[in-house]
Design an enzyme around this catalytic site. Structure first.
Site, PDB file in Angstrom:
ATOM      1  N   GLU A  95      20.508  26.155   2.728  1.00 24.77           N
ATOM      2  CA  GLU A  95      21.020  27.348   3.039  1.00 24.77           C
ATOM      3  C   GLU A  95      21.460  28.065   1.749  1.00 24.77           C
ATOM      4  O   GLU A  95      21.664  27.441   0.708  1.00 24.77           O
ATOM      5  CB  GLU A  95      22.299  26.586   3.857  1.00 24.77           C
ATOM      6  CG  GLU A  95      23.198  27.967   4.285  1.00 24.77           C
ATOM      7  CD  GLU A  95      23.992  27.452   5.296  1.00 24.77           C
ATOM      8  OE1 GLU A  95      25.382  27.544   5.268  1.00 24.77           O
ATOM      9  OE2 GLU A  95      23.701  27.003   6.299  1.00 24.77           O
ATOM     10  N   CYS A 108      25.408  31.922  -3.257  1.00 28.03           N
ATOM     11  CA  CYS A 108      25.601  30.486  -3.613  1.00 28.03           C
ATOM     12  C   CYS A 108      24.150  29.992  -3.312  1.00 28.03           C
ATOM     13  O   CYS A 108      23.610  29.919  -2.256  1.00 28.03           O
ATOM     14  CB  CYS A 108      26.675  29.901  -2.570  1.00 28.03           C
ATOM     15  SG  CYS A 108      26.749  27.858  -2.664  1.00 28.03           S
ATOM     16  N   CYS A 115      20.795  15.624  -1.323  1.00 29.34           N
ATOM     17  CA  CYS A 115      21.393  15.093  -2.666  1.00 29.34           C
ATOM     18  C   CYS A 115      21.248  13.758  -2.680  1.00 29.34           C
ATOM     19  O   CYS A 115      21.930  12.903  -1.696  1.00 29.34           O
ATOM     20  CB  CYS A 115      22.630  15.567  -2.954  1.00 29.34           C
ATOM     21  SG  CYS A 115      23.188  15.354  -4.469  1.00 29.34           S
ATOM     22  N   CYS A 119      28.294  11.703  -2.817  1.00 27.84           N
ATOM     23  CA  CYS A 119      29.763  12.137  -3.084  1.00 27.84           C
ATOM     24  C   CYS A 119      30.571  11.756  -1.705  1.00 27.84           C
ATOM     25  O   CYS A 119      29.647  12.399  -0.562  1.00 27.84           O
ATOM     26  CB  CYS A 119      30.116  13.365  -3.495  1.00 27.84           C
ATOM     27  SG  CYS A 119      29.573  13.605  -5.187  1.00 27.84           S
ATOM     28  N   CYS A 122      31.207  14.901   0.874  1.00 27.53           N
ATOM     29  CA  CYS A 122      30.094  15.857   0.876  1.00 27.53           C
ATOM     30  C   CYS A 122      29.028  15.865   2.006  1.00 27.53           C
ATOM     31  O   CYS A 122      28.484  14.668   2.141  1.00 27.53           O
ATOM     32  CB  CYS A 122      29.482  16.067  -0.361  1.00 27.53           C
ATOM     33  SG  CYS A 122      28.071  17.267  -0.496  1.00 27.53           S
ATOM     34  N   GLY A 169      22.560  20.135  -3.353  1.00 22.15           N
ATOM     35  CA  GLY A 169      21.800  19.555  -4.294  1.00 22.15           C
ATOM     36  C   GLY A 169      22.562  19.493  -5.831  1.00 22.15           C
ATOM     37  O   GLY A 169      23.330  20.210  -5.770  1.00 22.15           O
ATOM     38  N   GLU A 170      21.896  18.696  -6.423  1.00 22.21           N
ATOM     39  CA  GLU A 170      22.578  18.538  -8.037  1.00 22.21           C
ATOM     40  C   GLU A 170      21.691  19.082  -8.859  1.00 22.21           C
ATOM     41  O   GLU A 170      20.285  18.695  -9.136  1.00 22.21           O
ATOM     42  CB  GLU A 170      22.546  17.113  -8.375  1.00 22.21           C
ATOM     43  CG  GLU A 170      23.006  16.698  -9.868  1.00 22.21           C
ATOM     44  CD  GLU A 170      24.449  17.670 -10.348  1.00 22.21           C
ATOM     45  OE1 GLU A 170      25.326  17.747  -9.751  1.00 22.21           O
ATOM     46  OE2 GLU A 170      23.940  18.245 -11.377  1.00 22.21           O
ATOM     47  N   SER A 201      26.951  24.415 -11.341  1.00 20.95           N
ATOM     48  CA  SER A 201      27.954  23.283 -11.069  1.00 20.95           C
ATOM     49  C   SER A 201      27.155  21.748 -11.027  1.00 20.95           C
ATOM     50  O   SER A 201      26.256  21.716 -10.475  1.00 20.95           O
ATOM     51  CB  SER A 201      28.642  23.742  -9.705  1.00 20.95           C
ATOM     52  OG  SER A 201      29.224  22.444  -9.180  1.00 20.95           O
ATOM     53  N   SER A 223      32.371  19.287 -11.171  1.00 23.78           N
ATOM     54  CA  SER A 223      33.189  18.939 -10.063  1.00 23.78           C
ATOM     55  C   SER A 223      33.847  17.639 -10.270  1.00 23.78           C
ATOM     56  O   SER A 223      33.314  16.625 -10.456  1.00 23.78           O
ATOM     57  CB  SER A 223      31.782  18.614  -8.913  1.00 23.78           C
ATOM     58  OG  SER A 223      31.151  19.889  -8.531  1.00 23.78           O
ATOM     59  N   LEU A 224      35.225  17.420 -10.634  1.00 30.94           N
ATOM     60  CA  LEU A 224      36.136  16.640 -11.051  1.00 30.94           C
ATOM     61  C   LEU A 224      36.476  15.820  -9.969  1.00 30.94           C
ATOM     62  O   LEU A 224      36.340  14.772  -9.803  1.00 30.94           O
ATOM     63  CB  LEU A 224      37.006  17.168 -11.968  1.00 30.94           C
ATOM     64  CG  LEU A 224      38.107  16.288 -12.601  1.00 30.94           C
ATOM     65  CD1 LEU A 224      37.481  15.569 -13.675  1.00 30.94           C
ATOM     66  CD2 LEU A 224      39.163  16.797 -13.029  1.00 30.94           C
ATOM     67  N   HIS A 225      37.064  16.320  -8.981  1.00 28.41           N
ATOM     68  CA  HIS A 225      37.660  15.761  -7.898  1.00 28.41           C
ATOM     69  C   HIS A 225      38.695  14.628  -7.917  1.00 28.41           C
ATOM     70  O   HIS A 225      39.261  14.100  -7.069  1.00 28.41           O
ATOM     71  CB  HIS A 225      36.564  15.466  -6.786  1.00 28.41           C
ATOM     72  CG  HIS A 225      35.512  16.464  -6.673  1.00 28.41           C
ATOM     73  ND1 HIS A 225      35.923  17.605  -6.606  1.00 28.41           N
ATOM     74  CD2 HIS A 225      34.300  16.467  -6.867  1.00 28.41           C
ATOM     75  CE1 HIS A 225      34.883  18.690  -6.116  1.00 28.41           C
ATOM     76  NE2 HIS A 225      33.902  18.002  -6.441  1.00 28.41           N
ATOM     77  N   CYS A 344      29.263  25.856   1.200  1.00 28.49           N
ATOM     78  CA  CYS A 344      27.905  25.309   1.133  1.00 28.49           C
ATOM     79  C   CYS A 344      27.913  24.207   1.654  1.00 28.49           C
ATOM     80  O   CYS A 344      27.260  23.494   2.360  1.00 28.49           O
ATOM     81  CB  CYS A 344      27.282  25.673   0.166  1.00 28.49           C
ATOM     82  SG  CYS A 344      26.687  27.454  -0.395  1.00 28.49           S
TER      83      CYS A 344
END
Ligand code: SAH
Ligand code: SF4
Length: 381
Positions: A95, A108, A115, A119, A122, A169-170, A201, A223-225, A344
């Site tokens: 997407e 985006c 992925c 995570c 996600c 995805g990464e 990102s 992306s810390l989180h 996304c």
């Protein structure tokens, strides 16, 4: 030459396209002409390239093509948000989301179908990994979005002014293709987007952050989180391989190479009762003490069976205030505009199975309708 062996010119950077023309016995300057046709004018038919002679057009038709990913669906939401589901060569769908805001339009873009990093909050991660996108499939998303606004001459302002590699995805695990696509985004013969307005990102693939710094100078988002390794190991499993100290060092090295007052964007998805407590804010302040950064808080976007909840507006504001009081530049992403990446992350999972089309339309409407946690919290920086 058969259809399948044709070279797809869409995903080639300028030097690669020059190499291609040389390899077929033509002059390198043809690359610039063809890039403009492809990216400025959205052309996919060599016949339309009026400054290329008939003989070369015929030659190109025989050995090359300009092929974007197949558009499965596109939606325009009432607030101007546009969404495309595109099918890539592996058969998967990814997407792309366009969000218009005053004076700019942010796209985006996805870099992988699925992925592998899993995570826990996600929906893309929950689907597992399917395939890397080719450079043509990544830049093809920008190409499709621009074309949806009509073909425009190069000098006219484009609809897409910013790109965030925050879709599915990464991107650092599809390094070469992501880098090639970002190079085309920034090239004047491509989309002419400034390096500050292209943002990659990452969840924290530390060694690849260093590799990235060697080849490109786009903006970086981490992306810390979670503000400590114990919690981050749980939410962002790649942390077990590259813990916070390692990944933040890599980010600092990347940012310091850029110079010119550029900062890291720290993304932090707020999960109710998991990482949204005052102690987490305090740990975050300590952790980011010597990291030049701005912080984006992303209230969790729920999806079925995620096991997580979005914090209350009060909890979001309290978290933001604590960071703000410590001197940080903090924004809360609303579900439109700055929230595009979070959307996304949420929506892709709902569209992969195309038998669930109705859910997707509901999700798109919610994206447009949902209000900010609070106007003051959402707008404060
Ligand atoms: N893999 C990269 C880029 C894609 S994910 C990365 O992780 O940075 C882009 C962002 O979407 C991440 O920061 C992630 O926090 C966010 N995201 C994913 N799912 C989400 C959800 N359900 N709610 C809020 N943000 C989410
Ligand atoms: Fe992959 Fe990013 Fe989702 Fe983590 S947040 S699973 S790295 S797409």
């Amino acid at each position: 030459m058969t259809e399948t062996t044709k070279v797809n010119l869409l995903g080639l950077t300028q030097p690669q396209l020059e190499g291609f023309f040389e390899s077929i016995g033509e002059k390198r300057f043809r690359a610039g002409q063809v890039m403009k046709w492809i990216h400025h004018f959205g052309v996919d038919d060599f016949e339309a390239m009026s400054n290329i002679g008939k003989a070369l057009r015929e030659k190109l038709k025989a050995c090359a093509e300009i092929r974007g990913p197949e558009i499965v669906s596109q939606d325009i939401s009432s607030d101007g948000t546009r969404k495309w589901v595109v099918r890539v060569a592996s058969g998967s769908c990814v997407e792309t989301v366009y969000i218009p805001q005053a004076g700019r339009g942010t796209l985006c873009v996805s870099s992988q179908a699925g992925c592998s990093l899993d995570c826990s909050f996600c929906s893309t991660g929950k689907q597992g990994f399917n395939s890397d996108l080719t450079a043509a499939e990544i830049i093809g998303q920008v190409w499709i979005a621009n074309k949806s606004f009509g073909t425009v001459p190069a000098k006219i302002d484009r609809a897409v002014t910013n790109v965030v590699m925050m879709g599915m995805g990464e991107p650092l695990l599809n390094f070469d293709n992501a880098v090639a696509a970002m190079q085309i985004m920034m090239d004047d013969l491509g989309y002419g987007i400034s390096k500050r307005k292209v943002t990659l990102s990452t969840s924290g693939v530390a060694p690849m952050i260093d590799e990235l710094g060697k080849v490109i100078d786009v903006s970086l988002a981490l992306s810390l989180h979670a503000p400590n390794d114990t919690l981050r190991d749980r939410l962002v499993p790649i942390n077990r391989k590259y813990p916070l100290a390692v990944v933040l060092d890599a980010c600092k090295r990347y940012i310091s190479r850029l110079g010119e007052k550029r900062v890291l964007t720290v993304e932090y998805t707020l999960l109710k009762d998991v990482n949204d407590q005052p102690e987490h804010a305090a740990q975050m302040v300590e952790l980011l003490r010597d990291v030049p950064c701005k912080i984006n808080l992303i209230p969790f976007n729920p999806f079925p069976f995620s096991g997580y909840e979005r914090p209350s507006n009060n909890a979001i504001r309290r978290f933001q205030d604590l960071l703000h009081q410590a001197g940080h530049n903090v924004t809360v992403r609303t579900t439109r505009g700055e929230d595009i990446d979070a959307a996304c992350g949420q929506l892709v999972g709902q569209v992969m199975d195309r038998t669930r089309r109705s859910e997707r339309h509901i999700a798109v409407r919610q994206l447009g309708d949902e209000a900010a946690p609070s106007p003051s919290a959402a707008n404060r920086t």
